[in-house]
Design a protein around this motif. Structure first.
Motif, PDB file in Angstrom:
ATOM      1  N   ALA A  59      48.665  31.698  53.925  1.00 42.75           N
ATOM      2  CA  ALA A  59      48.728  33.149  53.754  1.00 42.75           C
ATOM      3  C   ALA A  59      48.141  33.565  52.401  1.00 42.75           C
ATOM      4  N   VAL A  60      48.456  32.810  51.343  1.00 44.72           N
ATOM      5  CA  VAL A  60      47.897  33.127  50.024  1.00 44.72           C
ATOM      6  C   VAL A  60      46.382  32.943  50.042  1.00 44.72           C
ATOM      7  N   HIS A  61      45.896  31.905  50.744  1.00 47.77           N
ATOM      8  CA  HIS A  61      44.454  31.688  50.805  1.00 47.77           C
ATOM      9  C   HIS A  61      43.746  32.880  51.451  1.00 47.77           C
ATOM     10  N   GLU A  62      44.316  33.438  52.490  1.00 50.79           N
ATOM     11  CA  GLU A  62      43.697  34.592  53.136  1.00 50.79           C
ATOM     12  C   GLU A  62      43.615  35.771  52.171  1.00 50.79           C
ATOM     13  N   GLU A  63      44.634  35.931  51.329  1.00 52.09           N
ATOM     14  CA  GLU A  63      44.580  36.971  50.303  1.00 52.09           C
ATOM     15  C   GLU A  63      43.532  36.635  49.239  1.00 52.09           C
ATOM     16  N   ALA A  64      43.425  35.319  48.919  1.00 55.53           N
ATOM     17  CA  ALA A  64      42.512  34.892  47.854  1.00 55.53           C
ATOM     18  C   ALA A  64      41.057  35.067  48.244  1.00 55.53           C
ATOM     19  N   GLU A  65      40.770  35.279  49.514  1.00 55.62           N
ATOM     20  CA  GLU A  65      39.389  35.515  49.938  1.00 55.62           C
ATOM     21  C   GLU A  65      38.941  36.947  49.657  1.00 55.62           C
ATOM     22  N   SER A 168      34.397  32.566  36.363  1.00 55.24           N
ATOM     23  CA  SER A 168      35.483  32.784  35.413  1.00 55.24           C
ATOM     24  C   SER A 168      36.498  33.804  35.935  1.00 55.24           C
ATOM     25  N   ARG A 169      36.013  34.902  36.517  1.00 56.56           N
ATOM     26  CA  ARG A 169      36.918  35.929  37.043  1.00 56.56           C
ATOM     27  C   ARG A 169      37.881  35.359  38.081  1.00 56.56           C
ATOM     28  N   PHE A 170      37.361  34.462  38.917  1.00 53.65           N
ATOM     29  CA  PHE A 170      38.169  33.992  40.059  1.00 53.65           C
ATOM     30  C   PHE A 170      38.538  32.514  39.932  1.00 53.65           C
ATOM     31  N   LYS A 171      38.687  32.039  38.688  1.00 50.58           N
ATOM     32  CA  LYS A 171      39.089  30.646  38.514  1.00 50.58           C
ATOM     33  C   LYS A 171      40.507  30.411  39.023  1.00 50.58           C
ATOM     34  N   GLY A 172      41.358  31.425  38.993  1.00 49.85           N
ATOM     35  CA  GLY A 172      42.694  31.281  39.583  1.00 49.85           C
ATOM     36  C   GLY A 172      42.609  31.075  41.087  1.00 49.85           C
ATOM     37  N   ASN A 173      41.685  31.774  41.745  1.00 52.14           N
ATOM     38  CA  ASN A 173      41.472  31.577  43.181  1.00 52.14           C
ATOM     39  C   ASN A 173      41.009  30.151  43.456  1.00 52.14           C
ATOM     40  N   ASN A 174      40.092  29.666  42.602  1.00 51.41           N
ATOM     41  CA  ASN A 174      39.579  28.315  42.790  1.00 51.41           C
ATOM     42  C   ASN A 174      40.676  27.273  42.571  1.00 51.41           C
ATOM     43  N   ASP A 217      31.543  31.694  45.209  1.00 50.47           N
ATOM     44  CA  ASP A 217      30.395  32.551  45.526  1.00 50.47           C
ATOM     45  C   ASP A 217      30.928  33.924  45.911  1.00 50.47           C
ATOM     46  N   LEU A 218      30.477  34.917  45.203  1.00 49.52           N
ATOM     47  CA  LEU A 218      30.947  36.283  45.439  1.00 49.52           C
ATOM     48  C   LEU A 218      29.988  36.983  46.376  1.00 49.52           C
ATOM     49  N   GLY A 219      30.501  37.376  47.530  1.00 51.73           N
ATOM     50  CA  GLY A 219      29.688  38.115  48.480  1.00 51.73           C
ATOM     51  C   GLY A 219      29.663  39.595  48.132  1.00 51.73           C
ATOM     52  N   LYS A 220      29.748  40.417  49.146  1.00 46.75           N
ATOM     53  CA  LYS A 220      29.684  41.865  48.914  1.00 46.75           C
ATOM     54  C   LYS A 220      30.909  42.332  48.137  1.00 46.75           C
ATOM     55  N   GLU A 221      30.669  43.115  47.092  1.00 48.44           N
ATOM     56  CA  GLU A 221      31.747  43.675  46.284  1.00 48.44           C
ATOM     57  C   GLU A 221      31.521  45.180  46.148  1.00 48.44           C
ATOM     58  N   THR A 222      32.526  45.953  46.472  1.00 53.32           N
ATOM     59  CA  THR A 222      32.431  47.413  46.422  1.00 53.32           C
ATOM     60  C   THR A 222      33.231  47.934  45.240  1.00 53.32           C
ATOM     61  N   VAL A 223      32.592  48.733  44.390  1.00 53.40           N
ATOM     62  CA  VAL A 223      33.250  49.326  43.222  1.00 53.40           C
ATOM     63  C   VAL A 223      33.365  50.847  43.448  1.00 53.40           C
ATOM     64  N   SER A 238      36.709  46.557  47.164  1.00 45.85           N
ATOM     65  CA  SER A 238      36.799  45.419  48.083  1.00 45.85           C
ATOM     66  C   SER A 238      35.804  44.343  47.647  1.00 45.85           C
ATOM     67  N   ARG A 239      36.032  43.125  48.110  1.00 42.37           N
ATOM     68  CA  ARG A 239      35.132  42.025  47.765  1.00 42.37           C
ATOM     69  C   ARG A 239      35.266  40.933  48.815  1.00 42.37           C
ATOM     70  N   GLU A 240      34.275  40.042  48.833  1.00 39.40           N
ATOM     71  CA  GLU A 240      34.310  38.865  49.682  1.00 39.40           C
ATOM     72  C   GLU A 240      34.118  37.635  48.790  1.00 39.40           C
ATOM     73  N   ILE A 241      35.114  36.759  48.773  1.00 36.93           N
ATOM     74  CA  ILE A 241      35.088  35.564  47.920  1.00 36.93           C
ATOM     75  C   ILE A 241      34.935  34.340  48.816  1.00 36.93           C
ATOM     76  N   GLU A 242      33.957  33.515  48.501  1.00 38.42           N
ATOM     77  CA  GLU A 242      33.716  32.298  49.281  1.00 38.42           C
ATOM     78  C   GLU A 242      33.893  31.074  48.388  1.00 38.42           C
ATOM     79  N   PHE A 243      34.362  29.977  49.007  1.00 35.67           N
ATOM     80  CA  PHE A 243      34.572  28.716  48.312  1.00 35.67           C
ATOM     81  C   PHE A 243      33.617  27.685  48.915  1.00 35.67           C
ATOM     82  N   ASN A 244      32.664  27.226  48.118  1.00 37.36           N
ATOM     83  CA  ASN A 244      31.636  26.313  48.620  1.00 37.36           C
ATOM     84  C   ASN A 244      31.486  25.104  47.701  1.00 37.36           C
ATOM     85  N   ALA A 245      30.899  24.041  48.246  1.00 31.17           N
ATOM     86  CA  ALA A 245      30.588  22.874  47.424  1.00 31.17           C
ATOM     87  C   ALA A 245      29.626  23.285  46.313  1.00 31.17           C
TER      88      ALA A 245
END
Length: 797
Positions: A59-65, A168-174, A217-223, A238-245
């Motif tokens: 559940a936390v991972h779905e939020e972290a995306e 750096s912004r999303f190192k907690g997500n990583n 990898d940061l996908g579409k981000e709306t400000v 809103s934003r889309e956060i992806e975790f890739n190799a």
């Protein structure tokens, strides 16, 4: 401003258990790590990872995306002050079955008690002073030699110095993705390397060869931007956060390579990258890292022990500068103690132990000589200590059996091949080895080992009859097989043949290395009595297809008088050959095939196959009494044993066999001009117009598709090229394909930060069907480099 106002999840909400729990989890504790799935007394599943804590992690991972996760609070000090901008986790157990990761299996829990993760690294050592809050010890060390940590898995991530950078912004997500979602929830990996945290800032973690890596990898981000007539406000909508190799120009899914990419892109300074390299050492560099660390700590890297006969009190000695039985003897109890009485018991790969659970070489601490006991001999015959150079033969490996010496632990030392037990005599200084089945000598073969920092495991329970496997004599005069052998020249790479339907000198030759092997490249070595008083083993060398016997006539020279006669011809001494072991001309090749001069016992002529020629041209035997040349060195075996490169150490005094990429200029340099890494010459590469310009060799049709090769080279940069604050990386690369479909496989990378010193590049390469060339590349255009001792050797199980 938008980033400052973005909504986030506090780290405390990730587990919901509090900072102390999070700290213990990252140290390798809590029920997250310790529980194993089971059934309770009513047959109901308990401790099922996918449910608890799996559902919360998912559940936390779905939020972290879509939402930022804050970094842990300082109380979780594993993650406090990560000044190197990197975190790594290392796991040593697997608690979840049926996820295609690790070897935990059902039924639970019996098949998942101490299961291993997928192995992706070698842990070298743990410096306990790095993480005292995790191990509760102020200082100390744990050394993991010879993969002693068993299977382990390390994975990490890194981030930019720029706080607005996605890494750096999303190192907690990583952190949540790597430590909880990807590895605990999806793979079931748990527990820490002893003495270290399970997860922490890189400077708090074990020193290891490598780690996998995940990037953000940061996908579409709306400000959302608003203006009220006076003030402008902004917030992330809103934003889309992806975790890739991790991706890098050097190697993907590799933490050190990704960090180098951050450095190249200006996201981190050079000094931080230098710190990262002190923790991630690259493949096969553990022994060097361990020895360097022990030296820094004031420890002797490998302690020596004393072997003493329990019955007679005598100690074995192996003096420096001698070989075999010379300088190998025992001294009486009470004699003066010297360093050449100290020994090291070096653990060997289990697959080399001929069925024993463990085996060792017994190596003299001062002279480096290894004790052997040859097969099919007894007593003092065939027992000695081989010089330190050269390969490790099977009859230099020993298993141990426990014995009781009046209440004191003592040992029998039994050769894994000859099944002979090492022993001394009461008043004679010779050292002997008798059959382990000789009960009457049981007490004479018991040894006390003083100074041993560990208890040797007894291995007799799992040891089959050692006569099941062949051995090589330490004197090195007999090939490992006597049929179907390919005879290949080490320098020219040419394989000897004798065509069917021909006779005498006709149809005897050696094909170019790119042709074959063919059936008539195979030979039989048939033992025969040596002429005169020759003491070594002698053979007829007979072609497997044509049945022709190799000869070299007396009184002739070079290509004259060398051929192969039909089987119907009379036999004579000029058809009898000896194998004389010799260095392989391949620097550092200590555990590969043995090399030989092939000497005619009747004419005293040495067989050769010249470089740059093919078929019947350039194959002959030097006249009796002439000098020995480098193209008279041969290797025997199946074709997977052979060195694939021509002139790998440039010791022919030229760059024969090598070419260049584009604008580069290559030349062989004698050691008098610049000390070579080994041998008499090295190569100098100059006038480079691009990073990939360098020295190359064609390996097309030389590598076996699908076979894995150990590849290495030694490189050096001149002083004018090296800036320690901005070091260069050099690479060892294979090119595959042709035309517009070329690809490049980098098999080894090394950072050169010291001038005029040799540094090794090494790695493994699994040969592609269309592999074309091997070359050394790396520093920018205009930077010269030196290279030596390039090696491509099959890894044969």
């Amino acid at each position: 401003e938008a980033y400052a106002n973005e909504e986030s999840i506090p780290w405390e909400g990730v587990t919901g258990e509090g900072a102390q729990f999070d700290k213990e989890y990252f140290d390798g504790g809590t029920y997250y790590n310790e529980a194993r799935q089971d059934l309770d007394d009513y047959g109901v599943r308990i401790n099922e990872l996918r449910q608890d804590p799996g559902q919360r992690i998912k559940a936390v991972h779905e939020e972290a995306e879509v939402k930022k996760i804050d970094w842990p609070v300082p109380e979780v000090d594993n993650m406090d002050n990560c000044y190197m901008n990197a975190v790594m986790c290392c796991w040593v157990q697997d608690r979840q079955a049926n996820d295609n990761n690790g070897n935990c299996a059902t039924p639970y829990p019996e098949n998942c008690v101490d299961s291993n993760p997928a192995d992706n690294t070698d842990v070298c050592y743990v410096d306990l002073s790095r993480s005292p809050s995790s191990n509760h010890v102020g200082s100390g060390l744990a050394i993991f030699e010879n993969n002693a940590e068993a299977d382990s898995h390390c994975h990490g991530f890194a981030w930019s110095d720029d706080d607005t950078h996605a890494s750096s912004r999303f190192k907690g997500n990583n952190l949540h993705y790597v430590s909880l979602y990807d590895h605990l929830y999806q793979r079931g990996y748990v527990r820490n390397v002893p003495g270290a945290p399970m997860c922490g800032c890189l400077d708090k973690m074990p020193v290891a060869t490598r780690a996998d890596c995940t990037q953000i990898d940061l996908g579409k981000e709306t400000v959302y931007v608003s203006f009220n007539g006076r003030d402008v406000t902004a917030s992330v909508y809103s934003r889309e956060i992806e975790f890739n190799a991790c991706q890098s120009r050097i190697k993907n899914n590799d933490l050190r390579s990704y960090y180098r990419q951050l450095y190249d892109d200006g996201e981190v300074p050079a000094w931080k990258f230098e710190k990262v390299k002190k923790t991630l050492k690259l493949d096969k560099n553990c022994p060097k890292a361990i020895n360097s660390f022990l030296d820094d700590q004031g420890y002797e890297p490998v302690p020596g022990v004393f072997l003493q006969s329990y019955k007679f009190g005598r100690r074995p000695v192996a003096q420096s500068g001698k070989d075999g039985t010379r300088g190998f003897f025992s001294v009486a109890k009470g004699s003066t103690v010297y360093n050449d009485q100290k020994w090291q018991l070096r653990l060997q790969p289990q697959e080399k132990c001929h069925g024993a659970k463990a085996c060792y070489t017994i190596v003299n601490s001062e002279s480096g000589r290894r004790i052997y006991a040859q097969k099919d001999k007894d007593g003092v015959d065939g027992v000695g200590a081989l010089r330190p150079a050269g390969r490790i033969f099977d009859d230099q490996r020993w298993r141990v059996e426990h014995s009781d010496c009046d209440g004191t632990r003592c040992y029998h030392l039994i050769n894994v091949v000859s099944n002979r037990r090492l022993q001394t005599f009461e008043s004679w200084n010779r050292i002997a080895a008798y059959s382990a089945d000789a009960d009457n000598l049981f007490h004479e073969s018991r040894w006390l080992i003083s100074g041993l920092p560990f208890d040797l495991e007894s291995t007799q329970a799992d040891t089959p009859a050692p006569t099941a496997s062949p051995t090589l004599s330490p004197t090195g005069v007999t090939p490992k097989e006597l049929s179907g052998i390919i005879i290949r020249n080490v320098v020219s790479g040419r394989r000897l043949y004798a065509q069917e339907g021909r006779d005498w000198e006709a149809g005897l030759g050696a094909g170019a290395p790119s042709f074959g092997p063919f059936e008539d490249n195979k030979w039989e070595f048939k033992p025969v009595s040596c002429p005169g008083d020759a003491l070594s083993d002698c053979f007829f060398i007979v072609n497997s297809v044509s049945n022709r016997r190799l000869y070299a006539s007396a009184g002739r020279s070079w290509e004259s008088g060398v051929g192969a006669v039909a089987s119907s011809q009379a036999r004579n001494d000029e058809q009898i050959w000896q194998l004389v072991e010799t260095p392989c001309l391949v620097d550092g090749w200590n555990d590969g095939p043995t090399c030989y001069h092939i000497k005619n016992a009747g004419s005293d002529r040495y067989l050769y196959a010249q470089l740059g020629k093919s078929w019947e041209s350039g194959v002959g035997a030097s006249p009796a009494g002439s000098d020995i040349y480098k193209d008279q060195v041969w290797v025997l075996g199946d074709d997977s044993d052979f060195v694939t490169l021509i002139n790998p150490g440039f010791d022919l005094g030229s760059t024969s066999g090598w070419g260049k990429n584009w604008e580069a200029t290559i030349a062989a340099v004698p050691t008098s001009d610049f000390p070579s890494q080994a041998g008499t010459h090295s190569a100098l590469v100059t006038t480079r117009g691009a990073e990939w310009d360098g020295i190359v060799q064609n390996v097309k049709n030389k590598l076996v598709t699908g076979m894995t090769y150990a590849v290495s080279a030694w490189v050096s940069l001149p002083a004018v090229s090296v800036d320690p604050a901005d070091p260069y990386e050099m690479k060892l690369t294979f090119r595959e394909g042709s035309g517009t479909s070329q690809t490049w496989s980098v098999v080894g990378i090394v950072t050169v930060d010291v001038a005029n010193e040799w540094v090794e590049i090494s790695g493994d390469y699994t040969a592609a069907a269309d592999v074309d060339i091997i070359y050394v590349e790396g520093p920018p255009a205009g930077v010269d480099y030196r290279v030596d001792s390039i090696s491509v050797v099959p890894i044969v199980n």
